[in-house]
Design a protein around this motif. Structure first.
Motif, PDB file in Angstrom:
ATOM      1  N   GLY A  91       0.809  -1.203   0.000  1.00  0.00           N
ATOM      2  CA  GLY A  91       0.000   0.000   0.000  1.00  0.00           C
ATOM      3  C   GLY A  91       0.845   1.256   0.000  1.00  0.00           C
ATOM      4  N   ALA A  92       0.185   2.400  -0.213  1.00  0.00           N
ATOM      5  CA  ALA A  92       0.901   3.675  -0.286  1.00  0.00           C
ATOM      6  C   ALA A  92       1.657   3.974   1.001  1.00  0.00           C
ATOM      7  CB  ALA A  92      -0.083   4.797  -0.605  1.00  0.00           C
ATOM      8  N   GLY A  93       1.178   3.428   2.124  1.00  0.00           N
ATOM      9  CA  GLY A  93       1.848   3.671   3.397  1.00  0.00           C
ATOM     10  C   GLY A  93       3.005   2.737   3.675  1.00  0.00           C
ATOM     11  N   GLY A  94       3.246   1.797   2.776  1.00  0.00           N
ATOM     12  CA  GLY A  94       4.385   0.902   2.946  1.00  0.00           C
ATOM     13  C   GLY A  94       4.066  -0.416   3.602  1.00  0.00           C
ATOM     14  N   GLN A  95       2.773  -0.708   3.877  1.00  0.00           N
ATOM     15  CA  GLN A  95       2.387  -1.973   4.490  1.00  0.00           C
ATOM     16  C   GLN A  95       2.126  -3.013   3.401  1.00  0.00           C
ATOM     17  OE1 GLN A  95       3.186  -0.391   7.681  1.00  0.00           O
ATOM     18  NE2 GLN A  95       1.955  -2.209   8.158  1.00  0.00           N
ATOM     19  N   ILE A  96       2.537  -4.252   3.658  1.00  0.00           N
ATOM     20  CA  ILE A  96       2.315  -5.346   2.711  1.00  0.00           C
ATOM     21  C   ILE A  96       0.852  -5.774   2.785  1.00  0.00           C
ATOM     22  CG2 ILE A  96       2.928  -7.713   2.077  1.00  0.00           C
ATOM     23  CD1 ILE A  96       5.699  -7.186   3.295  1.00  0.00           C
ATOM     24  N   GLU A  97       0.139  -5.693   1.647  1.00  0.00           N
ATOM     25  CA  GLU A  97      -1.274  -6.066   1.604  1.00  0.00           C
ATOM     26  C   GLU A  97      -1.493  -7.451   1.015  1.00  0.00           C
ATOM     27  OE1 GLU A  97      -3.335  -3.019  -0.489  1.00  0.00           O
ATOM     28  OE2 GLU A  97      -2.884  -1.451   0.993  1.00  0.00           O
ATOM     29  N   TYR A  98      -0.525  -7.926   0.233  1.00  0.00           N
ATOM     30  CA  TYR A  98      -0.669  -9.249  -0.361  1.00  0.00           C
ATOM     31  C   TYR A  98       0.710  -9.853  -0.574  1.00  0.00           C
ATOM     32  CZ  TYR A  98      -1.186 -12.902  -3.869  1.00  0.00           C
ATOM     33  OH  TYR A  98      -1.123 -14.091  -4.532  1.00  0.00           O
ATOM     34  N   ALA A  99       0.809 -11.176  -0.352  1.00  0.00           N
ATOM     35  CA  ALA A  99       2.038 -11.932  -0.618  1.00  0.00           C
ATOM     36  C   ALA A  99       1.642 -13.291  -1.171  1.00  0.00           C
ATOM     37  CB  ALA A  99       2.861 -12.095   0.653  1.00  0.00           C
ATOM     38  N   ASN A 100       2.263 -13.691  -2.257  1.00  0.00           N
ATOM     39  CA  ASN A 100       1.942 -15.004  -2.811  1.00  0.00           C
ATOM     40  C   ASN A 100       2.851 -16.069  -2.206  1.00  0.00           C
ATOM     41  OD1 ASN A 100       4.380 -14.553  -4.105  1.00  0.00           O
ATOM     42  ND2 ASN A 100       3.679 -15.330  -6.089  1.00  0.00           N
ATOM     43  N   VAL A 101       2.635 -17.314  -2.601  1.00  0.00           N
ATOM     44  CA  VAL A 101       3.418 -18.425  -2.074  1.00  0.00           C
ATOM     45  C   VAL A 101       4.898 -18.270  -2.444  1.00  0.00           C
ATOM     46  CG1 VAL A 101       3.775 -20.921  -2.191  1.00  0.00           C
ATOM     47  CG2 VAL A 101       1.460 -19.994  -2.092  1.00  0.00           C
TER      48      VAL A 101
END
Length: 348
Positions: free
Chosen positions: A19-29
């Motif tokens: 996200g724009a704030g630098g937080q991870i919103e999605y990660a794949n395998v």
């Protein structure tokens, strides 16, 4: 995330959506496998905790190689690219390239060695001739130096040994490509002793004790330069591996082939005797992985090593009907044994 992201789990590469704030919103395998973290441990974390701050990401269309510290404490290298989407979200695509970099390093080394191989014969020729002339001149000056002028004589001896060390280095690079057997009879015991003696100052500077146990032998049909090159390479390797306080013993002897002396004693045929060379050190030793690969051409555990000397020594021993064996374990040191059959009738 919706079904639009589910297909990303089939990719071998890692994918993160930030996200724009630098937080991870999605990660794949794939991201989980590369970063050695379960997907739930990635979601919601700041990107800087697992890769790098979001402001340090490469621009769209650029690619960056990045060293990543893993939870295990180990490090890996990844190739990373990023794109910017709606609402300032960044999509990161990356994969591990540590193995690729190692292949690239090996390729570059091979190319360098190939270039060196093309130029080496002429280089050695150009260096050996003037070096031989310098050695001869220094030997004359040492003989002519007044015994009363001990300081000058000692200085000349020092220069002479350094020049001889240079000569043996060249022999170690070039002469090892030749067969060890020859029709000319030489004092091999003197060749071994001289090759070691030239390296004594180098060992002393590192605080290492270097000594020889060379038995008196008859003249043998072995090439002086090749034997000197083998001894020089193996002893120098031992010096490089050892630390202050360690010991190195270089021994050689001539053994009747009827006596067991190595793993190859049953395979030497009917030769009159076997020349046996052993370089044993009390250094840190090698791990099983390094021991298994140390004789591979171009393999080296030294930052500036070529990975050539030990492989060529083994090649020379085996092409001469003998063998090179190495025993080593961490903390107890390393012993390299070379045995070469002498097919002529030698009076022992």
């Amino acid at each position: 995330m919706g079904d639009g992201y589910d297909i990303l789990d089939a990719l071998g590469a890692g994918v993160l959506v930030v996200g724009a704030g630098g937080q991870i919103e999605y990660a794949n395998v794939g991201a989980s496998e590369v970063l050695r973290r379960p997907v739930p441990q990635l979601i919601g974390r700041p990107l800087g905790d697992v890769l790098l701050p979001i402001e340090a990401l490469p621009a769209t269309g650029e690619r960056r190689e990045l060293t990543v510290r893993l939870p295990t404490g180990a490090a890996t290298v990844i190739g990373l690219s990023a794109t910017t989407g709606p609402m300032g979200k960044r999509t990161l695509l990356f994969q591990e390239i540590t193995a690729i970099l190692e292949l690239r390093r090996q390729r570059d080394r091979l190319l360098q060695m190939a270039a060196l191989g093309d130029a080496l014969p002429s280089m050695l020729h150009e260096l050996r001739n003037p070096l031989a002339a310098i050695t001869s001149m220094l030997e004359v000056l040492v003989e002519d130096a007044s015994t009363e002028d001990g300081g000058l004589r000692e200085d000349l001896h020092t220069v002479l040994w350094e020049v001889r060390r240079m000569g043996l280095t060249l022999q170690g690079v070039g002469s090892l490509a030749h067969s060890v057997h020859t029709a000319r009879l030489v004092a091999v015991d003197h060749a071994v002793a001289e090759a070691v003696r030239v390296l004594v100052p180098t060992a002393e500077r590192k605080g290492i004790t270097l000594r020889t146990e060379v038995a008196t032998m008859p003249l043998l049909p072995l090439d002086w330069g090749v034997i000197s090159g083998v001894v020089f390479n193996l002893t120098r390797n031992a010096i490089d591996a050892c630390r202050a306080g360690d010991r190195i013993v270089v021994s050689s002897q001539l053994i009747p082939t009827s006596e067991p002396h190595s793993e190859r004693s049953d395979h030497h045929g009917a030769g009159a005797a076997t020349f046996l060379l052993r370089v044993a050190d009390s250094g840190p030793g090698m791990t099983s992985d390094v021991l298994g690969r140390c004789c591979e051409l171009f393999f080296t555990s030294k930052e500036n090593g070529s990975g050539v000397g030990l492989a060529l020594c083994k090649q020379i021993a085996e092409s001469s009907g003998g063998n090179l064996n190495i025993t080593s374990s961490v903390g107890t040191g390393t012993t390299v044994t070379v045995d070469i059959p002498i097919q002529d009738n030698i009076a022992i």
